[in-house]
Design a protein around this motif. Structure first.
Motif, PDB file in Angstrom:
ATOM      1  N   GLY A  99      96.257  -4.348 -54.754  1.00 41.10           N
ATOM      2  CA  GLY A  99      96.886  -3.400 -53.835  1.00 41.10           C
ATOM      3  C   GLY A  99      95.936  -2.953 -52.743  1.00 41.10           C
ATOM      4  N   LEU A 100      94.682  -2.696 -53.119  1.00 42.54           N
ATOM      5  CA  LEU A 100      93.681  -2.266 -52.145  1.00 42.54           C
ATOM      6  C   LEU A 100      93.377  -3.387 -51.154  1.00 42.54           C
ATOM      7  CD1 LEU A 100      91.489  -0.411 -50.999  1.00 42.54           C
ATOM      8  CD2 LEU A 100      89.972  -1.193 -52.843  1.00 42.54           C
ATOM      9  N   VAL A 101      93.198  -4.590 -51.665  1.00 43.92           N
ATOM     10  CA  VAL A 101      92.911  -5.739 -50.799  1.00 43.92           C
ATOM     11  C   VAL A 101      94.058  -5.959 -49.821  1.00 43.92           C
ATOM     12  CG1 VAL A 101      92.470  -8.217 -50.739  1.00 43.92           C
ATOM     13  CG2 VAL A 101      91.497  -6.829 -52.573  1.00 43.92           C
ATOM     14  N   THR A 102      95.288  -5.884 -50.323  1.00 46.24           N
ATOM     15  CA  THR A 102      96.465  -6.072 -49.466  1.00 46.24           C
ATOM     16  C   THR A 102      96.526  -5.011 -48.380  1.00 46.24           C
ATOM     17  OG1 THR A 102      97.684  -7.058 -51.314  1.00 46.24           O
ATOM     18  CG2 THR A 102      98.980  -6.266 -49.443  1.00 46.24           C
ATOM     19  N   ALA A 103      96.300  -3.756 -48.753  1.00 50.38           N
ATOM     20  CA  ALA A 103      96.348  -2.664 -47.781  1.00 50.38           C
ATOM     21  C   ALA A 103      95.303  -2.845 -46.692  1.00 50.38           C
ATOM     22  CB  ALA A 103      96.149  -1.323 -48.485  1.00 50.38           C
ATOM     23  N   LEU A 104      94.095  -3.232 -47.086  1.00 54.31           N
ATOM     24  CA  LEU A 104      93.021  -3.450 -46.109  1.00 54.31           C
ATOM     25  C   LEU A 104      93.397  -4.536 -45.110  1.00 54.31           C
ATOM     26  CD1 LEU A 104      89.857  -3.209 -48.368  1.00 54.31           C
ATOM     27  CD2 LEU A 104      90.133  -2.034 -46.181  1.00 54.31           C
ATOM     28  N   ILE A 105      93.923  -5.639 -45.611  1.00 55.22           N
ATOM     29  CA  ILE A 105      94.278  -6.760 -44.732  1.00 55.22           C
ATOM     30  C   ILE A 105      95.472  -6.402 -43.849  1.00 55.22           C
ATOM     31  CG2 ILE A 105      95.205  -9.111 -44.726  1.00 55.22           C
ATOM     32  CD1 ILE A 105      93.440  -9.663 -47.175  1.00 55.22           C
ATOM     33  N   VAL A 106      96.500  -5.794 -44.440  1.00 57.86           N
ATOM     34  CA  VAL A 106      97.717  -5.472 -43.685  1.00 57.86           C
ATOM     35  C   VAL A 106      97.423  -4.534 -42.521  1.00 57.86           C
ATOM     36  CG1 VAL A 106      99.890  -4.194 -43.823  1.00 57.86           C
ATOM     37  CG2 VAL A 106      99.348  -5.934 -45.539  1.00 57.86           C
ATOM     38  N   TRP A 107      96.559  -3.537 -42.723  1.00 62.40           N
ATOM     39  CA  TRP A 107      96.307  -2.559 -41.671  1.00 62.40           C
ATOM     40  C   TRP A 107      95.432  -3.095 -40.538  1.00 62.40           C
ATOM     41  CZ3 TRP A 107      99.041   1.422 -40.438  1.00 62.40           C
ATOM     42  CH2 TRP A 107      99.833   2.032 -41.409  1.00 62.40           C
ATOM     43  N   THR A 108      94.834  -4.283 -40.730  1.00 58.31           N
ATOM     44  CA  THR A 108      94.109  -4.870 -39.597  1.00 58.31           C
ATOM     45  C   THR A 108      95.075  -5.382 -38.526  1.00 58.31           C
ATOM     46  OG1 THR A 108      94.003  -7.099 -40.605  1.00 58.31           O
ATOM     47  CG2 THR A 108      92.167  -5.588 -41.038  1.00 58.31           C
ATOM     48  N   PHE A 109      96.313  -5.675 -38.900  1.00 62.80           N
ATOM     49  CA  PHE A 109      97.254  -6.233 -37.914  1.00 62.80           C
ATOM     50  C   PHE A 109      97.673  -5.213 -36.854  1.00 62.80           C
ATOM     51  CE2 PHE A 109      97.682  -9.206 -41.502  1.00 62.80           C
ATOM     52  CZ  PHE A 109      97.393 -10.385 -40.843  1.00 62.80           C
ATOM     53  N   PRO A 110      98.137  -4.003 -37.227  1.00 64.50           N
ATOM     54  CA  PRO A 110      98.395  -3.024 -36.168  1.00 64.50           C
ATOM     55  C   PRO A 110      97.140  -2.621 -35.412  1.00 64.50           C
ATOM     56  CG  PRO A 110      98.617  -2.007 -38.358  1.00 64.50           C
ATOM     57  CD  PRO A 110      98.537  -3.490 -38.548  1.00 64.50           C
ATOM     58  N   MET A 111      95.997  -2.666 -36.084  1.00 60.98           N
ATOM     59  CA  MET A 111      94.725  -2.366 -35.423  1.00 60.98           C
ATOM     60  C   MET A 111      94.501  -3.312 -34.239  1.00 60.98           C
ATOM     61  SD  MET A 111      90.962  -2.397 -37.252  1.00 60.98           S
ATOM     62  CE  MET A 111      90.663  -4.166 -37.218  1.00 60.98           C
ATOM     63  N   ILE A 112      94.813  -4.592 -34.426  1.00 57.12           N
ATOM     64  CA  ILE A 112      94.623  -5.581 -33.366  1.00 57.12           C
ATOM     65  C   ILE A 112      95.809  -5.627 -32.414  1.00 57.12           C
ATOM     66  CG2 ILE A 112      94.244  -8.026 -32.873  1.00 57.12           C
ATOM     67  CD1 ILE A 112      91.894  -6.552 -34.249  1.00 57.12           C
ATOM     68  N   LEU A 113      97.029  -5.618 -32.938  1.00 57.05           N
ATOM     69  CA  LEU A 113      98.220  -5.779 -32.098  1.00 57.05           C
ATOM     70  C   LEU A 113      98.428  -4.614 -31.134  1.00 57.05           C
ATOM     71  CD1 LEU A 113     100.703  -7.270 -34.716  1.00 57.05           C
ATOM     72  CD2 LEU A 113      99.616  -8.454 -32.798  1.00 57.05           C
ATOM     73  N   ALA A 114      97.861  -3.464 -31.451  1.00 50.89           N
ATOM     74  CA  ALA A 114      97.966  -2.330 -30.533  1.00 50.89           C
ATOM     75  C   ALA A 114      97.320  -2.651 -29.189  1.00 50.89           C
ATOM     76  CB  ALA A 114      97.309  -1.090 -31.145  1.00 50.89           C
ATOM     77  N   GLY A 115      96.330  -3.547 -29.172  1.00 48.74           N
ATOM     78  CA  GLY A 115      95.637  -3.902 -27.940  1.00 48.74           C
ATOM     79  C   GLY A 115      96.524  -4.581 -26.924  1.00 48.74           C
ATOM     80  N   PRO A 116      97.122  -5.750 -27.251  1.00 46.81           N
ATOM     81  CA  PRO A 116      97.993  -6.394 -26.269  1.00 46.81           C
ATOM     82  C   PRO A 116      99.228  -5.577 -25.918  1.00 46.81           C
ATOM     83  CG  PRO A 116      98.118  -7.508 -28.404  1.00 46.81           C
ATOM     84  CD  PRO A 116      96.967  -6.562 -28.475  1.00 46.81           C
ATOM     85  N   VAL A 117      99.751  -4.820 -26.892  1.00 50.14           N
ATOM     86  CA  VAL A 117     100.901  -3.950 -26.592  1.00 50.14           C
ATOM     87  C   VAL A 117     100.500  -2.908 -25.549  1.00 50.14           C
ATOM     88  CG1 VAL A 117     102.460  -2.210 -27.537  1.00 50.14           C
ATOM     89  CG2 VAL A 117     102.014  -4.316 -28.818  1.00 50.14           C
TER      90      VAL A 117
END
Length: 232
Positions: A99-117
């Motif tokens: 669960g911790l590993v999944t949460a860490l990986i999943v939250w990197t996506f909005p961290m990056i996608l916020a840039g181009p948006v």
């Protein structure tokens, strides 16, 4: 001039990949997964920097030029860097918290996608709101790293726990540097120009993907060689 920096980074990544291939043939007790993850990070990042060096990957949008090759690089390498850090934190831990590993990986996506948006937004308010969302996601990732993931790392032998602190601190500082460069560049307050932004991103990428990988795996190899820790 930007192309020179980009090609230099590609060459540096290629040299680092050869180093990790050589290390993987004499792993010194470090699992092959560590070498494979770093190799993929370097290969993927080198590909997109080569694309940028060839003059592709730039789009005029919202009054400036967006280099989307940065985001194509980061959307894959950010979760892989997190996964590499998790491997370091849980070498000697029998029970892996999925669960911790999944949460860490999943939250990197909005961290990056916020840039181009954010770059695509015409409204200044909307742009900074999107940037703020990305920063909030980064804060959450860092909170998970320095909270539950560090607690897992401290269940390992003392040398491994100390090593985790070193590499987690380096990764955290480098991750914080990227949004600082972003906000100072053309998408933000425009204190630095597009060329300077590109150079700074290249330098930070070299430190994060080449330098950090060598420090992480190199120290693991040294600890294993000295018998300070048994790597699983």
């Amino acid at each position: 001039m930007s192309e020179w920096w980009l090609w230099s980074y590609v060459i540096l990544c290629a040299a680092a990949m050869l180093l990790f291939v050589r290390w993987s043939r004499d792993p010194k007790g470090v699992p092959q997964s560590e070498y494979r993850v770093v190799f993929v990070i370097l290969a993927w990042s080198a590909i997109w920097h080569a694309v940028a060096a060839l003059g592709a990957g730039r789009t005029a949008i919202a009054g400036h030029t967006m280099d989307w090759t940065h985001y194509a690089d980061w959307i894959v390498t950010a979760p892989l860097l997190v996964f590499s850090l998790v491997l370091t934190a849980t070498h000697a831990v029998a029970e892996k918290r999925i669960g911790l590993v999944t949460a860490l990986i999943v939250w990197t996506f909005p961290m990056i996608l916020a840039g181009p948006v954010a770059e695509a937004m015409e409204s200044t308010t909307a742009r900074y709101t999107s940037y703020g969302i990305g920063m909030a996601a980064l804060a959450l990732v860092l909170g998970l790293i320095w909270g539950p993931l560090r607690a897992d790392a401290e269940r390992q032998p003392a040398p491994m726990a100390a090593h985790f602190v070193v590499v987690a601190l380096l990764l955290s500082l480098l991750w914080l540097a990227f949004p600082v460069v972003w906000i100072l560049g053309p998408p933000g307050v425009e204190i630095i120009d597009e060329h300077t932004t590109t150079v700074l991103f290249v330098v930070l990428s070299a430190l994060m993907k080449v330098g950090w990988g060598i420090v992480d795996v190199g120290r693991l190899r040294a600890m294993s060689d000295r018998g300070q820790v048994t790597l699983a």
